[in-house]
Scaffold this motif. Structure first.
Motif, PDB file in Angstrom:
ATOM      1  N   GLY A  41       0.437  -2.310  -3.284  1.00  0.00           N
ATOM      2  CA  GLY A  41       0.605  -2.226  -4.729  1.00  0.00           C
ATOM      3  C   GLY A  41       0.487  -0.799  -5.227  1.00  0.00           C
ATOM      4  O   GLY A  41       1.270  -0.351  -6.086  1.00  0.00           O
ATOM      5  N   THR A  42      -0.467  -0.070  -4.685  1.00  0.00           N
ATOM      6  CA  THR A  42      -0.636   1.340  -5.044  1.00  0.00           C
ATOM      7  C   THR A  42       0.589   2.146  -4.635  1.00  0.00           C
ATOM      8  O   THR A  42       1.077   3.001  -5.386  1.00  0.00           O
ATOM      9  CB  THR A  42      -1.895   1.916  -4.379  1.00  0.00           C
ATOM     10  N   LEU A  43       1.095   1.860  -3.449  1.00  0.00           N
ATOM     11  CA  LEU A  43       2.254   2.584  -2.934  1.00  0.00           C
ATOM     12  C   LEU A  43       3.506   2.316  -3.782  1.00  0.00           C
ATOM     13  O   LEU A  43       4.341   3.205  -3.968  1.00  0.00           O
ATOM     14  CB  LEU A  43       2.509   2.166  -1.489  1.00  0.00           C
ATOM     15  N   LEU A  44       3.601   1.109  -4.314  1.00  0.00           N
ATOM     16  CA  LEU A  44       4.782   0.728  -5.092  1.00  0.00           C
ATOM     17  C   LEU A  44       4.654   1.053  -6.579  1.00  0.00           C
ATOM     18  O   LEU A  44       5.528   0.692  -7.378  1.00  0.00           O
ATOM     19  CB  LEU A  44       5.058  -0.775  -4.922  1.00  0.00           C
ATOM     20  N   LYS A  45       3.594   1.739  -6.956  1.00  0.00           N
ATOM     21  CA  LYS A  45       3.385   2.081  -8.373  1.00  0.00           C
ATOM     22  C   LYS A  45       4.566   2.797  -9.018  1.00  0.00           C
ATOM     23  O   LYS A  45       4.840   2.592 -10.206  1.00  0.00           O
ATOM     24  CB  LYS A  45       2.132   2.948  -8.524  1.00  0.00           C
ATOM     25  N   PRO A  46       5.288   3.681  -8.296  1.00  0.00           N
ATOM     26  CA  PRO A  46       6.416   4.365  -8.946  1.00  0.00           C
ATOM     27  C   PRO A  46       7.538   3.436  -9.399  1.00  0.00           C
ATOM     28  O   PRO A  46       8.394   3.824 -10.187  1.00  0.00           O
ATOM     29  CB  PRO A  46       6.914   5.332  -7.853  1.00  0.00           C
ATOM     30  N   ILE A  47       7.539   2.192  -8.916  1.00  0.00           N
ATOM     31  CA  ILE A  47       8.602   1.251  -9.268  1.00  0.00           C
ATOM     32  C   ILE A  47       8.160   0.406 -10.453  1.00  0.00           C
ATOM     33  O   ILE A  47       7.098  -0.208 -10.432  1.00  0.00           O
ATOM     34  CB  ILE A  47       8.938   0.325  -8.087  1.00  0.00           C
ATOM     35  N   HIS A  48       8.991   0.380 -11.493  1.00  0.00           N
ATOM     36  CA  HIS A  48       8.742  -0.527 -12.618  1.00  0.00           C
ATOM     37  C   HIS A  48       9.406  -1.855 -12.297  1.00  0.00           C
ATOM     38  O   HIS A  48      10.632  -1.948 -12.208  1.00  0.00           O
ATOM     39  CB  HIS A  48       9.333   0.030 -13.914  1.00  0.00           C
ATOM     40  N   PHE A  49       8.598  -2.880 -12.096  1.00  0.00           N
ATOM     41  CA  PHE A  49       9.149  -4.199 -11.806  1.00  0.00           C
ATOM     42  C   PHE A  49       9.442  -4.944 -13.111  1.00  0.00           C
ATOM     43  O   PHE A  49       8.564  -5.111 -13.954  1.00  0.00           O
ATOM     44  CB  PHE A  49       8.188  -5.014 -10.934  1.00  0.00           C
ATOM     45  N   ALA A  64       1.193 -11.091  -4.121  1.00  0.00           N
ATOM     46  CA  ALA A  64       1.961 -10.658  -5.296  1.00  0.00           C
ATOM     47  C   ALA A  64       1.035 -10.192  -6.414  1.00  0.00           C
ATOM     48  O   ALA A  64       1.278  -9.158  -7.050  1.00  0.00           O
ATOM     49  CB  ALA A  64       2.849 -11.798  -5.781  1.00  0.00           C
ATOM     50  N   LYS A  65      -0.032 -10.940  -6.668  1.00  0.00           N
ATOM     51  CA  LYS A  65      -0.956 -10.569  -7.740  1.00  0.00           C
ATOM     52  C   LYS A  65      -1.666  -9.255  -7.439  1.00  0.00           C
ATOM     53  O   LYS A  65      -1.910  -8.445  -8.350  1.00  0.00           O
ATOM     54  CB  LYS A  65      -1.975 -11.686  -7.965  1.00  0.00           C
ATOM     55  N   ALA A  66      -1.982  -9.015  -6.170  1.00  0.00           N
ATOM     56  CA  ALA A  66      -2.624  -7.753  -5.795  1.00  0.00           C
ATOM     57  C   ALA A  66      -1.681  -6.579  -6.023  1.00  0.00           C
ATOM     58  O   ALA A  66      -2.102  -5.500  -6.469  1.00  0.00           O
ATOM     59  CB  ALA A  66      -3.068  -7.803  -4.331  1.00  0.00           C
ATOM     60  N   ILE A  67      -0.400  -6.771  -5.722  1.00  0.00           N
ATOM     61  CA  ILE A  67       0.594  -5.718  -5.948  1.00  0.00           C
ATOM     62  C   ILE A  67       0.761  -5.457  -7.442  1.00  0.00           C
ATOM     63  O   ILE A  67       0.728  -4.310  -7.904  1.00  0.00           O
ATOM     64  CB  ILE A  67       1.944  -6.107  -5.313  1.00  0.00           C
ATOM     65  N   LEU A  68       0.909  -6.522  -8.214  1.00  0.00           N
ATOM     66  CA  LEU A  68       1.142  -6.382  -9.651  1.00  0.00           C
ATOM     67  C   LEU A  68      -0.074  -5.828 -10.385  1.00  0.00           C
ATOM     68  O   LEU A  68       0.065  -5.185 -11.432  1.00  0.00           O
ATOM     69  CB  LEU A  68       1.542  -7.736 -10.243  1.00  0.00           C
ATOM     70  N   ALA A  69      -1.266  -6.055  -9.846  1.00  0.00           N
ATOM     71  CA  ALA A  69      -2.484  -5.556 -10.487  1.00  0.00           C
ATOM     72  C   ALA A  69      -2.517  -4.037 -10.534  1.00  0.00           C
ATOM     73  O   ALA A  69      -3.237  -3.447 -11.351  1.00  0.00           O
ATOM     74  CB  ALA A  69      -3.717  -6.080  -9.756  1.00  0.00           C
ATOM     75  N   GLU A  70      -1.733  -3.393  -9.674  1.00  0.00           N
ATOM     76  CA  GLU A  70      -1.677  -1.930  -9.637  1.00  0.00           C
ATOM     77  C   GLU A  70      -0.638  -1.387 -10.627  1.00  0.00           C
ATOM     78  O   GLU A  70      -0.420  -0.179 -10.690  1.00  0.00           O
ATOM     79  CB  GLU A  70      -1.338  -1.461  -8.215  1.00  0.00           C
ATOM     80  N   ALA A 223      12.280   3.512  -2.440  1.00  0.00           N
ATOM     81  CA  ALA A 223      12.087   3.321  -3.887  1.00  0.00           C
ATOM     82  C   ALA A 223      12.572   4.499  -4.689  1.00  0.00           C
ATOM     83  O   ALA A 223      12.515   4.477  -5.935  1.00  0.00           O
ATOM     84  CB  ALA A 223      10.612   3.069  -4.157  1.00  0.00           C
ATOM     85  N   GLY A 224      12.997   5.581  -4.028  1.00  0.00           N
ATOM     86  CA  GLY A 224      13.439   6.765  -4.726  1.00  0.00           C
ATOM     87  C   GLY A 224      12.302   7.559  -5.309  1.00  0.00           C
ATOM     88  O   GLY A 224      12.490   8.369  -6.223  1.00  0.00           O
ATOM     89  N   ALA A 225      11.090   7.360  -4.762  1.00  0.00           N
ATOM     90  CA  ALA A 225       9.908   8.075  -5.246  1.00  0.00           C
ATOM     91  C   ALA A 225       9.690   9.324  -4.409  1.00  0.00           C
ATOM     92  O   ALA A 225      10.269   9.489  -3.343  1.00  0.00           O
ATOM     93  CB  ALA A 225       8.682   7.170  -5.157  1.00  0.00           C
ATOM     94  N   PRO A 226       8.837  10.262  -4.870  1.00  0.00           N
ATOM     95  CA  PRO A 226       8.523  11.459  -4.089  1.00  0.00           C
ATOM     96  C   PRO A 226       7.967  11.079  -2.721  1.00  0.00           C
ATOM     97  O   PRO A 226       7.247  10.078  -2.589  1.00  0.00           O
ATOM     98  CB  PRO A 226       7.449  12.165  -4.932  1.00  0.00           C
ATOM     99  N   GLN A 227       8.299  11.855  -1.719  1.00  0.00           N
ATOM    100  CA  GLN A 227       7.867  11.566  -0.353  1.00  0.00           C
ATOM    101  C   GLN A 227       6.357  11.687  -0.238  1.00  0.00           C
ATOM    102  O   GLN A 227       5.708  12.485  -0.882  1.00  0.00           O
ATOM    103  CB  GLN A 227       8.527  12.533   0.635  1.00  0.00           C
ATOM    104  N   SER A 228       5.775  10.858   0.632  1.00  0.00           N
ATOM    105  CA  SER A 228       4.341  10.894   0.848  1.00  0.00           C
ATOM    106  C   SER A 228       3.952  12.120   1.670  1.00  0.00           C
ATOM    107  O   SER A 228       4.766  12.709   2.379  1.00  0.00           O
ATOM    108  CB  SER A 228       3.891   9.642   1.592  1.00  0.00           C
ATOM    109  N   THR A 229       2.705  12.494   1.546  1.00  0.00           N
ATOM    110  CA  THR A 229       2.177  13.597   2.323  1.00  0.00           C
ATOM    111  C   THR A 229       1.672  13.046   3.651  1.00  0.00           C
ATOM    112  O   THR A 229       1.432  11.843   3.791  1.00  0.00           O
ATOM    113  CB  THR A 229       0.999  14.260   1.599  1.00  0.00           C
ATOM    114  N   PRO A 230       1.465  13.899   4.683  1.00  0.00           N
ATOM    115  CA  PRO A 230       0.916  13.425   5.955  1.00  0.00           C
ATOM    116  C   PRO A 230      -0.408  12.692   5.781  1.00  0.00           C
ATOM    117  O   PRO A 230      -0.708  11.738   6.478  1.00  0.00           O
ATOM    118  CB  PRO A 230       0.753  14.718   6.760  1.00  0.00           C
TER     119      PRO A 230
END
Length: 233
Positions: A41-49, A64-70, A223-230
């Motif tokens: 859920g944290t990782l998918l934060k850049p996406i507006h569902f 699903a609820k854990a993802i949406l809670a973020e 998701a088209g979000a900025p790339q993650s760091t190492p």
């Protein structure tokens, strides 16, 4: 205009850990499965569902609820029975090893090995699930495919163009959709817990953009979000 489907397999359960056929059994997430769902859920934060769906099994709903809670602006979650896992009939709860032994005893080692060499493996897998159910209750491949496709057609039709739609379901049921669209992209072992697959739907055209993604960098890129760091990986 395109509807973007983000398909997620639920987090780990005790039956996953024990390598048992889970099917429609209503198992809960383990602590590890819950934590993985929160992290996703944290990782998918850049996406507006714009919409969110899950099967009505506890493991999918909790994921699903854990993802949406973020997500501060998360949509309401809609549960759909059509997203349930494949029904194994009388073999629900059976260990994977016991099913393998049962199949080998019935067909022989050589025939069993040949079955898994014949592509596409998903078709062979589901047909074997059905054949190994002595009660005759397990879903056929056609029944599974029809149920899953009808459910996803309903989801797509219910959403506006350019909508981002979260769908949390199960390993075999989600694989059934991928099998219809891009069988060569479906892993032999199917989908991992809390993996992400994206499907873009434009009119009658369904295009698979990524399958079974678990690495943060791959998911963010999808998701088209900025790339993650190492450090994030």
């Amino acid at each position: 205009m395109t509807v973007h489907l983000y398909l997620v397999r639920h987090g780990e359960t005790e039956m996953n850990r024990a390598q048992k056929l889970q099917g429609v059994t209503d198992a809960a997430l383990t602590a590890k499965g819950q934590e993985a769902a929160v992290q996703l859920g944290t990782l998918l934060k850049p996406i507006h569902f714009d919409a969110a769906y899950s099967s009505d099994r506890r493991r999918a709903v909790a994921t699903a609820k854990a993802i949406l809670a973020e997500h501060a602006d998360a949509p309401a979650l809609e549960e759909k029975a059509g997203l349930r896992e494949y029904y194994f009939g009388g073999n629900e709860g059976m260990s994977n090893m016991k099913l393998m032994r049962k199949t080998t005893q019935r067909y022989g080692v050589r025939a069993f090995a040949k079955m898994w060499l014949d592509a596409p493996q998903f078709r062979t897998l589901v047909r074997n699930f059905h054949a190994m159910d002595d009660t005759g209750q397990a879903e056929t491949l056609d029944e599974l495919i029809t149920r899953v496709r009808q459910t996803f057609d309903e989801i797509v039709d219910a959403n506006q163009p350019e909508a981002n739609v979260l769908v949390v379901a199960h390993g075999v049921s989600l694989s059934a959709l991928i099998y219809q669209l891009a069988p060569d992209q479906l892993p032999v072992t199917l989908l991992k817990n809390t993996s992400v697959t994206r499907v873009d739907v434009t009119g009658d055209q369904w295009v698979v953009r990524g399958v079974n993604l678990t690495a943060p960098r791959e998911i963010l890129a999808l998701a088209g979000a900025p790339q993650s760091t190492p450090e994030q990986e």
